[in-house]
Design a protein around this motif. Structure first.
Motif, PDB file in Angstrom:
ATOM      1  N   SER A   1       0.814  -1.224   0.000  1.00 26.56           N
ATOM      2  CA  SER A   1       0.000   0.000   0.000  1.00 26.56           C
ATOM      3  C   SER A   1       0.848   1.275   0.000  1.00 26.56           C
ATOM      4  N   GLY A   2       2.174   1.128   0.167  1.00 31.83           N
ATOM      5  CA  GLY A   2       3.046   2.305   0.054  1.00 31.83           C
ATOM      6  C   GLY A   2       3.702   2.735   1.360  1.00 31.83           C
ATOM      7  N   LYS A   3       3.594   1.922   2.391  1.00 29.81           N
ATOM      8  CA  LYS A   3       4.102   2.320   3.716  1.00 29.81           C
ATOM      9  C   LYS A   3       5.621   2.529   3.705  1.00 29.81           C
ATOM     10  N   THR A   4       6.349   1.537   3.191  1.00 29.81           N
ATOM     11  CA  THR A   4       7.813   1.651   3.174  1.00 29.81           C
ATOM     12  C   THR A   4       8.250   2.774   2.239  1.00 29.81           C
ATOM     13  N   THR A   5       7.567   2.903   1.119  1.00 32.18           N
ATOM     14  CA  THR A   5       7.863   3.996   0.185  1.00 32.18           C
ATOM     15  C   THR A   5       7.745   5.339   0.900  1.00 32.18           C
ATOM     16  N   MET A   6       6.697   5.487   1.684  1.00 31.80           N
ATOM     17  CA  MET A   6       6.481   6.725   2.416  1.00 31.80           C
ATOM     18  C   MET A   6       7.569   6.948   3.463  1.00 31.80           C
ATOM     19  N   MET A   7       7.926   5.883   4.187  1.00 29.28           N
ATOM     20  CA  MET A   7       8.967   6.012   5.209  1.00 29.28           C
ATOM     21  C   MET A   7      10.305   6.374   4.571  1.00 29.28           C
ATOM     22  N   ASN A   8      10.618   5.778   3.427  1.00 32.28           N
ATOM     23  CA  ASN A   8      11.880   6.096   2.752  1.00 32.28           C
ATOM     24  C   ASN A   8      11.925   7.564   2.346  1.00 32.28           C
ATOM     25  N   ILE A   9      10.792   8.095   1.932  1.00 32.43           N
ATOM     26  CA  ILE A   9      10.750   9.496   1.525  1.00 32.43           C
ATOM     27  C   ILE A   9      10.851  10.405   2.750  1.00 32.43           C
ATOM     28  N   ILE A  10      10.123  10.076   3.797  1.00 30.77           N
ATOM     29  CA  ILE A  10      10.197  10.886   5.026  1.00 30.77           C
ATOM     30  C   ILE A  10      11.611  10.821   5.605  1.00 30.77           C
ATOM     31  N   GLY A  11      12.227   9.640   5.517  1.00 31.23           N
ATOM     32  CA  GLY A  11      13.552   9.427   6.099  1.00 31.23           C
ATOM     33  C   GLY A  11      14.688   9.907   5.219  1.00 31.23           C
ATOM     34  N   CYS A  12      14.376  10.647   4.161  1.00 31.48           N
ATOM     35  CA  CYS A  12      15.385  11.203   3.261  1.00 31.48           C
ATOM     36  C   CYS A  12      16.242  10.122   2.602  1.00 31.48           C
ATOM     37  N   MET A  13      15.660   8.936   2.423  1.00 33.73           N
ATOM     38  CA  MET A  13      16.360   7.861   1.719  1.00 33.73           C
ATOM     39  C   MET A  13      15.986   7.889   0.241  1.00 33.73           C
ATOM     40  N   ASP A  14      14.913   8.578  -0.057  1.00 32.47           N
ATOM     41  CA  ASP A  14      14.358   8.573  -1.405  1.00 32.47           C
ATOM     42  C   ASP A  14      13.617   9.900  -1.600  1.00 32.47           C
ATOM     43  N   LYS A  15      13.432  10.282  -2.867  1.00 29.40           N
ATOM     44  CA  LYS A  15      12.722  11.529  -3.147  1.00 29.40           C
ATOM     45  C   LYS A  15      11.379  11.239  -3.797  1.00 29.40           C
ATOM     46  N   PRO A  16      10.400  12.103  -3.566  1.00 32.65           N
ATOM     47  CA  PRO A  16       9.109  11.896  -4.234  1.00 32.65           C
ATOM     48  C   PRO A  16       9.218  12.245  -5.714  1.00 32.65           C
ATOM     49  N   SER A  17       8.358  11.650  -6.543  1.00 34.87           N
ATOM     50  CA  SER A  17       8.303  12.036  -7.958  1.00 34.87           C
ATOM     51  C   SER A  17       7.675  13.414  -8.085  1.00 34.87           C
TER      52      SER A  17
END
Ligand SMILES: Nc1ncnc2c1ncn2[C@@H]1O[C@H](COP(=O)(O)OP(=O)(O)OP(=O)(O)O)[C@@H](O)[C@H]1O
Ligand SMILES: [Mg+2]
Length: 240
Positions: free
Chosen positions: A40-56
């Motif tokens: 559902s996107g939970k880890t994706t969201m955490m990675n973005i909040i945690g500055c591990m990844d950027k949103p599109s």
């Protein structure tokens, strides 16, 4: 005051919107649970909040700074200074012992301190396993090393993705107790979980479905601050 704001955040992989226009605010000191089905996107969201990844698409404002626009070097700095991460996959360094893994995190932040690192491992019940490599530790033990490592630098924001996924009930309580005390000491906590009991500890719950916020619930917290003796006030000073 908000520690975190997501504005129209999407993460798009080809046809798939792993996150689909998320708007969310988290107050400083809040304890938030994120739940929802697998994928559902939970880890994706955490990675973005945690500055591990950027949103599109969209903005991620952390402590007043739009981190979606920062360079990866600046992101590393923010991650190091402000955020404690407990990953769904532990990401321990496999040639370092439990103790060295915790000390490595201290090293990147400020200065390694073996005594403090040992205290953090003791707080998660791992005094006896401190000199073992990750490959010599059970899944639950590795998870607890990961938790000790996340807490050692007293993060303002703790992000935990399924922190109790591999733990038995006793260790789950131990970890929830540590979170409870960190919360008490003023840390902001965001925890992803499939476990309703862990979710119940939070003040607010957000449920993701297909990358969207399907619903949100404010909660009356059930459990008073208990003292199981696992993390005494003086040990807490090692954290908060
Ligand atoms: N790098 C990637 N490339 C393509 N698709 C991806 C990538 N990362 C994640 N996805 C997809 O995005 C969706 C959300 O993944 P995510 O890992 O955020 O789910 P989750 O809610 O954490 O699930 P779980 O509860 O199983 O951990 C999934 O459909 C996943 O397959
Ligand atoms: Mg996940």
């Amino acid at each position: 005051m908000d520690i975190l704001t997501l504005k129209n955040v999407s993460k798009i992989y080809g046809e798939l919107k792993a996150l689909d226009n998320i708007n969310m605010r988290v107050e400083k000191g809040e304890w938030l649970a994120i739940m929802g089905p697998s994928g559902s996107g939970k880890t994706t969201m955490m990675n973005i909040i945690g500055c591990m990844d950027k949103p599109s698409v969209g903005e991620v404002i952390l402590n007043g700074t739009d981190v979606s626009r920062l360079s990866s070097r600046d992101l590393t700095e923010i991650r190091r200074d402000e955020i404690g991460l407990v990953f769904q996959q532990f990401h321990l360094i496999n040639y370092l012992t439990a103790l060295e893994n915790v000390m490595m995190s201290q090293y990147y932040h400020s200065m390694p301190d073996e005594e403090e690192a040992m205290e953090a491992l003791a707080a998660v019940g791992l005094s006896e396993r401190a000199r073992h490599l990750p490959s010599q530790l059970s899944g639950g033990e590795q998870q607890r090393v990961c938790i000790a490592r996340a807490l050692i630098n007293h993060p303002a924001l703790l992000l935990a993705d399924e922190p109790t996924g591999n733990l038995d009930e006793k260790n789950e309580y131990m970890v929830m107790d540590i979170f409870e005390k960190l919360h008490h000491a003023g840390s902001t906590i965001i925890v992803v979980t499939h476990d309703p009991e862990v979710g119940d500890e939070a003040e607010r719950m957000i449920v993701l479905e297909h990358g969207r916020i399907a619903r949100e619930e404010k909660k009356q917290r059930q459990r008073p601050v208990t003292d199981t003796g696992v993390l005494s006030e003086d040990k807490l000073s090692a954290f908060a």
